[in-house]
Motif scaffolding. Structure first.
Motif, PDB file in Angstrom:
ATOM      1  N   TYR A 210      11.065  -2.969  -6.436  1.00  0.00           N
ATOM      2  CA  TYR A 210      10.017  -3.018  -5.401  1.00  0.00           C
ATOM      3  C   TYR A 210       9.775  -4.462  -4.978  1.00  0.00           C
ATOM      4  O   TYR A 210       9.667  -4.773  -3.791  1.00  0.00           O
ATOM      5  CB  TYR A 210       8.749  -2.378  -5.970  1.00  0.00           C
ATOM      6  CG  TYR A 210       7.603  -2.254  -5.010  1.00  0.00           C
ATOM      7  CD1 TYR A 210       6.395  -2.902  -5.248  1.00  0.00           C
ATOM      8  CD2 TYR A 210       7.689  -1.454  -3.867  1.00  0.00           C
ATOM      9  CE1 TYR A 210       5.311  -2.767  -4.385  1.00  0.00           C
ATOM     10  CE2 TYR A 210       6.622  -1.309  -2.992  1.00  0.00           C
ATOM     11  CZ  TYR A 210       5.431  -1.973  -3.259  1.00  0.00           C
ATOM     12  OH  TYR A 210       4.353  -1.836  -2.404  1.00  0.00           O
ATOM     13  N   ILE A 211       9.734  -5.353  -5.964  1.00  0.00           N
ATOM     14  CA  ILE A 211       9.557  -6.784  -5.676  1.00  0.00           C
ATOM     15  C   ILE A 211      10.774  -7.313  -4.921  1.00  0.00           C
ATOM     16  O   ILE A 211      10.649  -8.038  -3.921  1.00  0.00           O
ATOM     17  CB  ILE A 211       9.319  -7.578  -6.971  1.00  0.00           C
ATOM     18  CG1 ILE A 211       7.911  -7.265  -7.511  1.00  0.00           C
ATOM     19  CG2 ILE A 211       9.490  -9.079  -6.753  1.00  0.00           C
ATOM     20  CD1 ILE A 211       7.585  -7.924  -8.838  1.00  0.00           C
TER      21      ILE A 211
ATOM     22  N   SER B  73      10.807  -6.117  -1.371  1.00  0.00           N
ATOM     23  CA  SER B  73       9.692  -6.656  -0.585  1.00  0.00           C
ATOM     24  C   SER B  73       9.833  -8.138  -0.274  1.00  0.00           C
ATOM     25  O   SER B  73       9.123  -8.652   0.594  1.00  0.00           O
ATOM     26  CB  SER B  73       8.368  -6.444  -1.327  1.00  0.00           C
ATOM     27  OG  SER B  73       8.187  -5.085  -1.654  1.00  0.00           O
ATOM     28  N   LEU B  74      10.708  -8.841  -0.989  1.00  0.00           N
ATOM     29  CA  LEU B  74      10.774 -10.288  -0.798  1.00  0.00           C
ATOM     30  C   LEU B  74      12.133 -10.809  -0.344  1.00  0.00           C
ATOM     31  O   LEU B  74      12.256 -11.972   0.039  1.00  0.00           O
ATOM     32  CB  LEU B  74      10.390 -11.001  -2.111  1.00  0.00           C
ATOM     33  CG  LEU B  74       8.905 -10.948  -2.463  1.00  0.00           C
ATOM     34  CD1 LEU B  74       8.660 -11.544  -3.846  1.00  0.00           C
ATOM     35  CD2 LEU B  74       8.057 -11.701  -1.440  1.00  0.00           C
TER      36      LEU B  74
ATOM     37  N   ARG C 102       0.454  -0.789  -8.725  1.00  0.00           N
ATOM     38  CA  ARG C 102       1.072  -1.116  -7.433  1.00  0.00           C
ATOM     39  C   ARG C 102       0.217  -2.140  -6.689  1.00  0.00           C
ATOM     40  O   ARG C 102       0.747  -3.010  -6.004  1.00  0.00           O
ATOM     41  CB  ARG C 102       1.286   0.149  -6.597  1.00  0.00           C
ATOM     42  CG  ARG C 102       2.109  -0.101  -5.340  1.00  0.00           C
ATOM     43  CD  ARG C 102       2.543   1.193  -4.687  1.00  0.00           C
ATOM     44  NE  ARG C 102       1.393   2.046  -4.375  1.00  0.00           N
ATOM     45  CZ  ARG C 102       0.639   1.941  -3.276  1.00  0.00           C
ATOM     46  NH1 ARG C 102       0.899   1.009  -2.376  1.00  0.00           N
ATOM     47  NH2 ARG C 102      -0.381   2.750  -3.082  1.00  0.00           N
TER      48      ARG C 102
ATOM     49  N   ASP D  85       1.531  -5.583  -5.209  1.00  0.00           N
ATOM     50  CA  ASP D  85       1.371  -5.920  -3.791  1.00  0.00           C
ATOM     51  C   ASP D  85       0.716  -7.286  -3.617  1.00  0.00           C
ATOM     52  O   ASP D  85       1.112  -8.068  -2.754  1.00  0.00           O
ATOM     53  CB  ASP D  85       0.525  -4.847  -3.080  1.00  0.00           C
ATOM     54  CG  ASP D  85       1.305  -3.562  -2.820  1.00  0.00           C
ATOM     55  OD1 ASP D  85       0.671  -2.507  -2.605  1.00  0.00           O
ATOM     56  OD2 ASP D  85       2.554  -3.620  -2.839  1.00  0.00           O
TER      57      ASP D  85
ATOM     58  N   ILE E 280       3.315  -9.920  -4.502  1.00  0.00           N
ATOM     59  CA  ILE E 280       4.314 -10.011  -3.436  1.00  0.00           C
ATOM     60  C   ILE E 280       3.743 -10.768  -2.251  1.00  0.00           C
ATOM     61  O   ILE E 280       4.400 -11.644  -1.668  1.00  0.00           O
ATOM     62  CB  ILE E 280       4.762  -8.591  -3.006  1.00  0.00           C
ATOM     63  CG1 ILE E 280       5.648  -7.977  -4.110  1.00  0.00           C
ATOM     64  CG2 ILE E 280       5.506  -8.628  -1.677  1.00  0.00           C
ATOM     65  CD1 ILE E 280       5.841  -6.474  -3.976  1.00  0.00           C
ATOM     66  N   HIS E 281       2.524 -10.468  -1.879  1.00  0.00           N
ATOM     67  CA  HIS E 281       1.877 -11.125  -0.746  1.00  0.00           C
ATOM     68  C   HIS E 281       1.811 -12.641  -0.957  1.00  0.00           C
ATOM     69  O   HIS E 281       2.137 -13.420  -0.055  1.00  0.00           O
ATOM     70  CB  HIS E 281       0.470 -10.548  -0.552  1.00  0.00           C
ATOM     71  CG  HIS E 281      -0.355 -11.295   0.446  1.00  0.00           C
ATOM     72  ND1 HIS E 281      -0.105 -11.251   1.796  1.00  0.00           N
ATOM     73  CD2 HIS E 281      -1.412 -12.129   0.283  1.00  0.00           C
ATOM     74  CE1 HIS E 281      -0.971 -12.021   2.427  1.00  0.00           C
ATOM     75  NE2 HIS E 281      -1.779 -12.563   1.537  1.00  0.00           N
TER      76      HIS E 281
ATOM     77  N   ARG F 221       5.286 -14.223  -0.801  1.00  0.00           N
ATOM     78  CA  ARG F 221       5.729 -14.171   0.584  1.00  0.00           C
ATOM     79  C   ARG F 221       5.141 -15.330   1.379  1.00  0.00           C
ATOM     80  O   ARG F 221       5.853 -16.050   2.088  1.00  0.00           O
ATOM     81  CB  ARG F 221       5.254 -12.845   1.168  1.00  0.00           C
ATOM     82  CG  ARG F 221       5.982 -12.453   2.347  1.00  0.00           C
ATOM     83  CD  ARG F 221       5.561 -11.049   2.806  1.00  0.00           C
ATOM     84  NE  ARG F 221       6.378 -10.807   3.952  1.00  0.00           N
ATOM     85  CZ  ARG F 221       7.663 -10.438   3.883  1.00  0.00           C
ATOM     86  NH1 ARG F 221       8.202 -10.172   2.711  1.00  0.00           N
ATOM     87  NH2 ARG F 221       8.368 -10.320   4.962  1.00  0.00           N
TER      88      ARG F 221
ATOM     89  N   MET G   3       6.866   3.433  -3.675  1.00  0.00           N
ATOM     90  CA  MET G   3       7.747   2.324  -4.041  1.00  0.00           C
ATOM     91  C   MET G   3       9.213   2.680  -3.798  1.00  0.00           C
ATOM     92  O   MET G   3       9.978   1.863  -3.284  1.00  0.00           O
ATOM     93  CB  MET G   3       7.503   1.923  -5.500  1.00  0.00           C
ATOM     94  CG  MET G   3       6.146   1.238  -5.691  1.00  0.00           C
ATOM     95  SD  MET G   3       5.579   1.186  -7.407  1.00  0.00           S
ATOM     96  CE  MET G   3       6.624  -0.106  -8.055  1.00  0.00           C
TER      97      MET G   3
ATOM     98  N   LYS H 206       9.923   2.315  -0.157  1.00  0.00           N
ATOM     99  CA  LYS H 206      10.058   0.914   0.244  1.00  0.00           C
ATOM    100  C   LYS H 206      11.439   0.385  -0.126  1.00  0.00           C
ATOM    101  O   LYS H 206      12.065  -0.365   0.632  1.00  0.00           O
ATOM    102  CB  LYS H 206       8.967   0.073  -0.442  1.00  0.00           C
ATOM    103  CG  LYS H 206       9.116  -1.425  -0.268  1.00  0.00           C
ATOM    104  CD  LYS H 206       8.679  -1.880   1.106  1.00  0.00           C
ATOM    105  CE  LYS H 206       9.037  -3.365   1.301  1.00  0.00           C
ATOM    106  NZ  LYS H 206       8.605  -3.850   2.617  1.00  0.00           N
TER     107      LYS H 206
END
Lengths: 523, 124, 444
Positions: free
Chosen positions: A390-391, A394-395, A463, A467, A470-471, A474, C14, C17
């Motif tokens: 997920y990380i 997302s990145l 989660r 999040d 991650i934010h 980012r 997740m 995503k």
């Protein structure tokens, strides 16, 4: 003032801190400074004990002549001292700890309670067997969990930490080779991406290390490894999943190849949290693997220890497990502590340490395992892998993931290419994370990637927590790339200490407090 | 007239007659970061080209310094034990590591000259 | 499950995503057939706290805890009273759940207490510098031998016959790879002539005091003899409280001290985790294994602490490291330093005198019994008795009466008729009477 990577000032100028009013005390709100106990000590006392006079009669003339120099402090002062120190530390309980390969998962408090039951915590290691059956049964149950989860027939319980376990595994391999009359096999193949303990342990155990390169896709070059096999190879040492956070797809092939060449397969189990309850390393052909109870099985990291590193062993290596051995006899369970009493077929290579291993960590681990159950252990591994992916997903558009085209296992690896030209290094990036309230991820490891950033969230994060993390990463990445380097220069700004001068500490080591007159003499 | 040559392990050798002075290059010193400690060879020790002759430690790394040429060690820069910072301040001058009596002149001529070394480091 | 914050809904979001259809898609590199079904694991499923507590409490109840019975076991692990605040403090989140202090700006708590610990160990042992702890006394001893081999560039190590047999075996297993390990033989209660064994090939002599039988050794003559031949003296201490009353190894010429710190701050824990203490001379600093914490300053000039001289260690030096060790004893080290802080100079001195007084009183009482002979003329809090019956049988018989009478030397490979007895400040007069009565009965 600008600082180099070691925290040493490299030019004149005022420090770039936000302007805050200074205080009279030097403390700032709840952030308290704290001196050394030697600077606090003033002849008070923290315990009440009788003042016995003892004669010299039975002291062999060796009574202490001089004082020791320890300070005297009362209990309230002691408590305050350590409470204040504790508040200068980051901790898992306080925030996400994304350290790759360290598995910073939640430390269940039930485990602490169980370890402190007097029947475990207050049990003498050399009490007679009849007085310790409950402890021996616990060890046997834990051994069953470890062998079952790994699909291996045997496990050596005494190693005190992962590196100690590696040594145990390699010494078992060495003993097995000698028993076969092949003690001349002295070469061990180790990937260049391996954790430093691997080559250090191999050298320690009397082997020479031959490095195997990594491929551009992050996996070990299996062809190169197989080409390096020969009649002088004792073993290969692999980490699986590897230190880039990837499962080695050709692991079985490499296992078969080293066995065919007469060698053994040692597996570094540091990353077991990706596959526990889902894949059995025994099914992949390993001969030995240490398990870090302080990683996969949640025993607390405690600021650096204690650890525990039991080693599962294949049929080929099981006979060489070190003393002590746990055996059943007519009276129940018993520890075999000398070679003379070893059962038929057992050829222990020696002893790794005094007594029987890290019982305190055994209790905690078994408490963890019983709580999770096999389905919970499996879920932990799946959630750990899910969170890391997920990380990554997302990145990877703003940070550079060298192996980001496919999924990772329980940890995601980034490198510093996304920072190229920005003037911000991996180190600066990490220090800026501190200001954001996060412990930095593992940096500059593995060495096969430039400016590595290895992130392992574990299954213990919600989660929402992921999040938020991650934010922040980012935004930091975008700012660095846009040339907005203000945050990074001289970071951290908000921690109990600014960047510390590690160069000074290494050039002029001061490793203990010295009373003032001695200090002046040294200067 | 002294001449300086370089190795691909980032050592420099300056030759005066048959006396060779050896150290690490500016490039290497920059890569290492602040030097905190050096381990130097003893006088009289015989070293072969390519063998480990000294160790240089920074805060985050420790590196072997290899003998670029063979010979007998005639002296070492003892000032570095009190002031390892000299290696960072003046790596190709006051930050020299050790001197030796050259055994084979041919080994020296095989090494890179300044221009070749500059090319070499550009690619790294 | 109570330790898993992710819900099914979270997992669904997740996976979306990531773009994976299910979790197994993320395990695509695992060879076919190696993804094990849950049924492959013959293990129970999730249990609640109550069930786990019940199961483990049952196991704990089957053991005889030292605090719940007259207990005289020692031989390398000692029951002492640990003040209540110690265990309370080490369980603070920031100590319990923090990692190795690699980011010093947010780990000053750990780094400062390690600096204080290093100072305490140096002071106690009378040595110039100490590290931030090793796993335990036995592995510390092995590391000391390896270090002596490096420093002297010789391989031979001579181990006193009074060295704890587990320690000797650990040294043989680990340091036997790099040199010949010789074990001297000792008559329990006497010092062996170890000086006669030292020669020009000797890297080190390893002597424990008080030794495994309890005998207090004089290290000075051994240190001098070793130095005369270019060898090092390694002093081993398994009962660290003894340094509150006895001359420290540093004052007797020791070059390295390897010790077990368990007695301070740490419970018996059936053998682990413990805490290894390691101290040496300043001139050997760079050959020392393990972590080191050093003082420095931050960018604002404030005093702070960092891990230093890390280039000796495995994560940098790799195959040329001084040791492969990666952890220290963390929380056990913290427990040691907090307890030592509470004790202070006066407290440690009183504790030591009290231990010796208790052991002396017990030895006097027991020596008067028929079938019991005191073997050790000088001791700290532990002594050896010769019994008229095999000691292991005596111990087993008394265990059935819930008395832990001591450690039979045969358990450590020694003679059948010897019993090693420790008496600390925790042993009461009732405990003494129980042991005395028990022995009388069993030996009559």
């Amino acid at each position: 003032m600008s600082l180099n990577n070691q925290g040493r000032p490299t030019g004149a100028g005022a420090a770039e801190t936000p302007s805050t009013p200074t205080t009279i005390s030097g403390d700032r709100g709840l952030d308290h400074e704290e001196v050394l106990i030697f600077e606090l000590g003033h002849g008070a006392v923290g315990v009440d004990l009788p003042d016995m006079k003892v004669s010299d009669e039975r002291l062999g003339g060796m009574r202490r002549k001089a004082g020791i120099g320890l300070p005297g402090i009362s209990e309230p002062e002691t408590v305050r001292h350590y409470v204040r120190l504790s508040r200068m530390n980051y901790a898992i309980d306080a925030g996400l700890y994304p350290l790759g390969s360290c598995t910073m998962k939640h430390n269940p408090r039930l485990n602490e309670k169980m370890a402190r039951l007097p029947g475990f915590g207050d049990l003498h290691p050399l009490a007679p067997a009849s007085a310790t059956q409950g402890a021996l049964v616990l060890i046997a149950e834990l051994m069953n969990w470890l062998t079952s989860l790994t699909g291996m027939p045997a496990v050596a319980m005494s190693p005190k930490a992962g590196a100690h376990g590696e040594l145990c595994g390699l010494l078992a391999i060495r003993a097995a080779l000698e028993a076969r009359g092949e003690g001349h096999r002295r070469r061990i193949l180790v990937p260049e991406s391996a954790h430093g303990t691997n080559p250090a342990t191999a050298a320690f155990a009397g082997f020479t290390v031959d490095e195997v390169p990594a491929m551009p896709d992050g996996h070990v070059d299996a062809d190169a490894l197989e080409a390096k096999l020969g009649p002088d190879v004792a073993a290969i040492m692999l980490t699986n999943p590897n230190t880039c956070g990837l499962f080695e797809p050709r692991v079985k092939e490499m296992a078969d190849a080293v066995h065919k060449a007469g060698g053994y397969f040692y597996c570094d189990g540091a990353n077991f949290n990706a596959i526990a309850g889902k894949v059995r390393p025994g099914d992949l052909g390993i001969d030995a693997m240490h398990i870090n109870l302080h990683k996969t099985f949640s025993t607390p990291h405690g600021g650096g220890g204690p650890g525990a590193g039991p080693v599962v062993l294949s049929e080929r290596l099981a006979p060489f497990a070190p003393l002590p051995l746990l055996v059943h006899d007519a009276n129940g369970l018993r520890l075999v502590e000398t070679r003379g009493e070893a059962p038929e077929g057992a050829q222990p290579f020696g002893r790794m340490c005094a007594f029987h291993g890290q019982m305190g960590m055994f209790v905690r681990s078994l408490s963890y395992m019983l709580s999770h159950g096999r389905n919970g252990v499996r879920q932990s591994s799946e959630d750990a892998v899910l969170s890391a992916n997920y990380i990554l997903a997302s990145l990877k558009d703003v940070m550079s993931a060298p192996f980001g085209d496919g999924p990772c296992m329980h940890e995601a690896l980034f490198d510093d290419s996304f920072l190229e030209g920005s003037g911000v290094t991996t180190l600066d990036f990490a220090k800026a994370m501190i200001d954001e309230g996060y412990h930095p991820m593992t940096m500059y490891f593995p060495l096969v990637v430039h400016g590595a950033m290895l992130i392992e969230p574990t299954e213990s994060e919600s989660r929402e927590s992921l999040d938020r993390f991650i934010h922040v990463l980012r935004e930091l990445a975008l700012e660095a790339k846009a040339g907005k380097t203000g945050r990074f220069e001289g970071a951290p700004h908000f921690a109990p200490r600014r960047r510390l001068d590690e160069t000074l500490a290494a050039r002029k080591p001061v490793l203990r407090w010295k009373p003032p007159p001695l200090r002046e003499a040294a200067e | 007239m002294s001449e300086t040559r370089y190795t691909d392990q980032h050592e420099w050798v300056r030759l005066d007659g048959d006396s060779a002075t050896i150290g690490i290059t500016k490039f290497a010193a920059e890569q290492l970061g602040d030097v905190v400690y050096v381990e130097l060879p003893a006088k009289g020790k015989a070293v072969k080209a390519g063998a480990e002759a000294a160790v240089v430690e920074s805060v985050k790394a420790a590196s072997e310094v290899y003998a670029p040429v063979s010979g007998e060690v005639t002296g070492a820069n003892d000032a570095l034990s009190a002031e390892p910072s000299k290696v960072n301040e003046d790596p190709e001058g006051a930050g020299w590591f050790f001197k030796l009596k050259l055994a084979d002149a041919a080994e020296f001529s095989k090494l890179m000259d300044a221009a070749a070394y500059a090319e070499f480091t550009k690619g790294l | 499950m109570r330790y898993h914050p992710l819900t099914s809904e979270d997992r669904r979001i997740m996976l979306a995503k990531i773009g994976a259809p299910n979790i197994d898609a993320l395990f695509r590199d695992v060879p076919k057939g190696a993804l094990a079904p849950l049924s492959a694991f013959e293990l129970p499923d999730t249990q609640g706290e109550m069930e786990v507590e019940r199961a483990l409490s049952k196991l704990a109840a089957r053991n005889i805890a030292s605090g719940g019975a007259p207990s005289f076991c020692g031989a390398g692990a000692y029951k002492h009273h640990v003040p209540a605040s110690v265990d309370h403090l080490i369980q603070r989140s920031e100590f319990l759940t923090s990692y190795t202090p690699y980011q010093p700006e947010i780990a000053q708590g750990t780094l400062q207490y390690l600096f204080e610990f290093q100072t305490q160990v140096a002071l106690l042992t009378g040595m110039e510098v100490a590290n931030a702890s090793l796993y335990d006394g036995s592995t510390a001893t092995a590391e000391a031998v390896l270090m002596a081999q490096r420093v002297t560039r010789r391989g031979k190590a001579i181990l006193s016959g009074g060295l704890h047999p587990h320690y000797a075996e650990t040294v043989e297993t680990v340091a036997g790879l790099t040199g010949a390990i010789t074990r001297a033989t000792v008559t329990p209660g006497k010092a062996e002539d170890i000086i006669a064994l030292i020669d020009e090939d000797t890297a080190c002599v390893v002597v424990q005091s008080p030794d495994v039988y309890g005998l207090i050794r004089n290290l000075r003559p051994i240190a001098d003899a070793a130095h005369a031949k270019g060898a090092l003296l390694i002093a081993v201490v398994t009962e660290i409280v003894s340094l509150g009353l006895l001359e420290p190894p540093g004052a007797q010429g020791a070059d390295i001290v390897a010790a077990e710190g368990q007695s301070i701050g740490n419970g018996l824990n059936f053998g682990g985790p413990y805490v290894g203490l390691f101290a040496t001379r300043e001139k050997f600093l760079r050959q020392m294994p393990g972590r080191l914490t050093g003082e420095t300053a931050d960018a604002e000039g404030r005093r702070g602490f960092v891990l230093t001289l890390s280039t000796r260690e495995q994560h940098i030096r790799r195959e040329k490291a001084t040791s492969n060790i990666c952890t220290n004893s963390g929380l056990c080290t913290l427990a040691f330093t907090i307890h030592m802080t509470l004790l202070g100079e006066e407290g440690l001195s009183r504790l030591a005198r009290l231990n010796h007084a208790r052991a002396s009183a017990l030895a006097e009482r027991l020596a008067k019994l028929k079938g019991v002979e005191l073997v050790t003329p000088s001791f700290f809090n532990e002594f050896t008795l010769r019994l008229s019956r095999p000691a292991a049988e005596v111990v087993d018989a008394l265990a059935l009466k819930d008395i832990l009478a001591g450690v039979p030397a045969s358990r450590l490979g020694g003679a059948d008729d010897l019993l090693i007895v420790a008496a600390t400040e925790t042993a009461t007069d009732d405990d003494f009477s129980a042991l005395e009565a028990g022995l009388k009965e069993v030996l009559s």
